[in-house]
Design an enzyme around this catalytic site. Structure first.
Site, PDB file in Angstrom:
ATOM      1  N   ASP A   8       0.866  -1.176   0.000  1.00  0.00           N
ATOM      2  CA  ASP A   8       0.000   0.000   0.000  1.00  0.00           C
ATOM      3  C   ASP A   8       0.907   1.231   0.000  1.00  0.00           C
ATOM      4  O   ASP A   8       2.144   1.095  -0.149  1.00  0.00           O
ATOM      5  CB  ASP A   8      -0.991  -0.033   1.187  1.00  0.00           C
ATOM      6  CG  ASP A   8      -0.312   0.216   2.535  1.00  0.00           C
ATOM      7  OD1 ASP A   8       0.939   0.284   2.594  1.00  0.00           O
ATOM      8  OD2 ASP A   8      -1.040   0.342   3.537  1.00  0.00           O
ATOM      9  N   HIS A   9       0.326   2.408   0.196  1.00  0.00           N
ATOM     10  CA  HIS A   9       1.131   3.642   0.211  1.00  0.00           C
ATOM     11  C   HIS A   9       2.148   3.623   1.357  1.00  0.00           C
ATOM     12  O   HIS A   9       3.235   4.172   1.231  1.00  0.00           O
ATOM     13  CB  HIS A   9       0.209   4.867   0.319  1.00  0.00           C
ATOM     14  CG  HIS A   9      -0.722   4.786   1.497  1.00  0.00           C
ATOM     15  ND1 HIS A   9      -1.752   3.873   1.556  1.00  0.00           N
ATOM     16  CD2 HIS A   9      -0.760   5.470   2.675  1.00  0.00           C
ATOM     17  CE1 HIS A   9      -2.401   4.017   2.705  1.00  0.00           C
ATOM     18  NE2 HIS A   9      -1.804   4.969   3.402  1.00  0.00           N
ATOM     19  N   CYS A  65       3.417  -2.955   4.033  1.00  0.00           N
ATOM     20  CA  CYS A  65       2.572  -1.810   4.375  1.00  0.00           C
ATOM     21  C   CYS A  65       3.310  -1.058   5.475  1.00  0.00           C
ATOM     22  O   CYS A  65       4.507  -1.290   5.669  1.00  0.00           O
ATOM     23  CB  CYS A  65       1.155  -2.252   4.774  1.00  0.00           C
ATOM     24  SG  CYS A  65       1.039  -3.304   6.229  1.00  0.00           S
ATOM     25  N   GLY A  66       2.629  -0.180   6.192  1.00  0.00           N
ATOM     26  CA  GLY A  66       3.331   0.591   7.211  1.00  0.00           C
ATOM     27  C   GLY A  66       3.933  -0.291   8.291  1.00  0.00           C
ATOM     28  O   GLY A  66       5.083  -0.132   8.679  1.00  0.00           O
ATOM     29  N   THR A  67       3.137  -1.223   8.767  1.00  0.00           N
ATOM     30  CA  THR A  67       3.578  -2.122   9.846  1.00  0.00           C
ATOM     31  C   THR A  67       3.861  -3.541   9.378  1.00  0.00           C
ATOM     32  O   THR A  67       4.480  -4.317  10.113  1.00  0.00           O
ATOM     33  CB  THR A  67       2.481  -2.236  10.919  1.00  0.00           C
ATOM     34  OG1 THR A  67       1.296  -2.735  10.282  1.00  0.00           O
ATOM     35  CG2 THR A  67       2.198  -0.884  11.566  1.00  0.00           C
ATOM     36  N   GLY A  70      -1.262  -5.393   8.508  1.00  0.00           N
ATOM     37  CA  GLY A  70      -2.499  -5.452   7.730  1.00  0.00           C
ATOM     38  C   GLY A  70      -2.377  -6.365   6.523  1.00  0.00           C
ATOM     39  O   GLY A  70      -3.259  -7.204   6.270  1.00  0.00           O
ATOM     40  N   HIS A  98      10.703 -23.783   8.704  1.00  0.00           N
ATOM     41  CA  HIS A  98       9.720 -24.458   9.560  1.00  0.00           C
ATOM     42  C   HIS A  98       8.289 -24.301   9.056  1.00  0.00           C
ATOM     43  O   HIS A  98       7.502 -25.236   9.139  1.00  0.00           O
ATOM     44  CB  HIS A  98       9.775 -23.917  10.988  1.00  0.00           C
ATOM     45  CG  HIS A  98      11.051 -24.244  11.709  1.00  0.00           C
ATOM     46  ND1 HIS A  98      11.154 -24.209  13.081  1.00  0.00           N
ATOM     47  CD2 HIS A  98      12.271 -24.618  11.251  1.00  0.00           C
ATOM     48  CE1 HIS A  98      12.384 -24.552  13.449  1.00  0.00           C
ATOM     49  NE2 HIS A  98      13.088 -24.795  12.346  1.00  0.00           N
ATOM     50  N   ARG A 132       9.015 -33.186  10.339  1.00  0.00           N
ATOM     51  CA  ARG A 132       7.991 -32.889  11.358  1.00  0.00           C
ATOM     52  C   ARG A 132       7.248 -31.583  11.045  1.00  0.00           C
ATOM     53  O   ARG A 132       6.080 -31.422  11.443  1.00  0.00           O
ATOM     54  CB  ARG A 132       8.619 -32.816  12.743  1.00  0.00           C
ATOM     55  CG  ARG A 132       9.549 -31.634  12.957  1.00  0.00           C
ATOM     56  CD  ARG A 132      10.295 -31.731  14.283  1.00  0.00           C
ATOM     57  NE  ARG A 132      11.033 -30.524  14.621  1.00  0.00           N
ATOM     58  CZ  ARG A 132      12.197 -30.155  14.079  1.00  0.00           C
ATOM     59  NH1 ARG A 132      12.764 -30.907  13.150  1.00  0.00           N
ATOM     60  NH2 ARG A 132      12.807 -29.056  14.466  1.00  0.00           N
ATOM     61  N   HIS A 133       7.907 -30.714  10.318  1.00  0.00           N
ATOM     62  CA  HIS A 133       7.264 -29.432  10.005  1.00  0.00           C
ATOM     63  C   HIS A 133       6.116 -29.620   9.014  1.00  0.00           C
ATOM     64  O   HIS A 133       5.146 -28.874   9.033  1.00  0.00           O
ATOM     65  CB  HIS A 133       8.285 -28.447   9.442  1.00  0.00           C
ATOM     66  CG  HIS A 133       9.419 -28.191  10.396  1.00  0.00           C
ATOM     67  ND1 HIS A 133       9.222 -27.621  11.634  1.00  0.00           N
ATOM     68  CD2 HIS A 133      10.745 -28.460  10.302  1.00  0.00           C
ATOM     69  CE1 HIS A 133      10.387 -27.526  12.263  1.00  0.00           C
ATOM     70  NE2 HIS A 133      11.326 -28.035  11.474  1.00  0.00           N
TER      71      HIS A 133
HETATM   72  C1  RB5 Z   1      -1.681   2.911   6.439  1.00  0.00           C
HETATM   73  O1  RB5 Z   1      -1.666   4.135   7.100  1.00  0.00           O
HETATM   74  C2  RB5 Z   1      -1.369   1.795   7.425  1.00  0.00           C
HETATM   75  O2  RB5 Z   1      -2.441   1.602   8.277  1.00  0.00           O
HETATM   76  C3  RB5 Z   1      -1.029   0.514   6.686  1.00  0.00           C
HETATM   77  O3  RB5 Z   1       0.058   0.743   5.858  1.00  0.00           O
HETATM   78  C4  RB5 Z   1      -0.644  -0.677   7.531  1.00  0.00           C
HETATM   79  O4  RB5 Z   1       0.322  -0.342   8.474  1.00  0.00           O
HETATM   80  C5  RB5 Z   1      -1.741  -1.457   8.089  1.00  0.00           C
HETATM   81  O5  RB5 Z   1      -1.551  -2.509   8.710  1.00  0.00           O
END
Ligand code: RB5
Length: 154
Positions: A8-9, A65-67, A70, A98, A132-133
């Site tokens: 995503d952005h 994505c940012g984190t 998501g 694994h 096993r995996h």
């Molecule tokens: C976008 O602002 C952010 O929410 C997305 O990139 C992501 O981190 C979601 O999990």
């Protein structure tokens, strides 16, 4: 091995770095977007990569994505997808050895580009160990079947 790339952005800049890295290393990839910084919804891009991997058009996916959270949650809703959010090389290796992860997810706002590229390298170089995996992967697939997913429900 053909790799699906998507973000995503919030993961766009890291996707560009990963692209440069893959090109430099001679990996075949396809960029499934997003292509500019305009806000988009991460499930749309996670789905493009996850479907491509499920359908066999790609052998691996890398989604950002940012984190990384998501896109990981969204991709893991597609039966047959095992998406692993990694922020370190140990996890990236274990995800392949694994968990037979077929998609790597990362968070651009969490993991710096230097480490992220090392994670990509380890993820792409590591192989599933089976044994096993495999039994445990089979159990993940049993869970998918129980809830209406799985390969027989195409
Ligand atoms: C976008 O602002 C952010 O929410 C997305 O990139 C992501 O981190 C979601 O999990």
């Amino acid at each position: 091995m053909k790799i699906a790339l998507a973000s995503d952005h919030g993961g766009l800049a890291l996707k560009e770095r990963v692209k440069e890295f893959l090109e430099g290393e001679g990996f075949e990839y396809e960029d499934l977007g997003t292509f500019d910084t305009g806000p988009v919804d991460y499930p749309d891009f996670a789905l493009k990569a996850a479907e491509g991997v499920r359908e066999g058009r790609f052998q691996r996916g890398i989604i950002m994505c940012g984190t990384g959270l998501g896109v990981s949650m969204a991709a893991n809703k597609v039966p047959g997808i095992r998406a692993a959010l990694c922020g370190d090389c140990f996890s990236a290796r274990a995800a392949r050895e694994h968990n037979d992860a077929n998609i790597l997810t990362m968070g651009e706002r969490v993991t710096g580009p230097g480490l992220a590229l090392e994670i990509v390298k380890v993820f792409l170089q590591s192989s599933f160990q089976g044994g096993r995996h495999q039994r445990r992967i089979d159990k993940i697939e049993e869970i998918e079947k129980r809830y209406g997913g799985g390969r027989e429900n195409n």
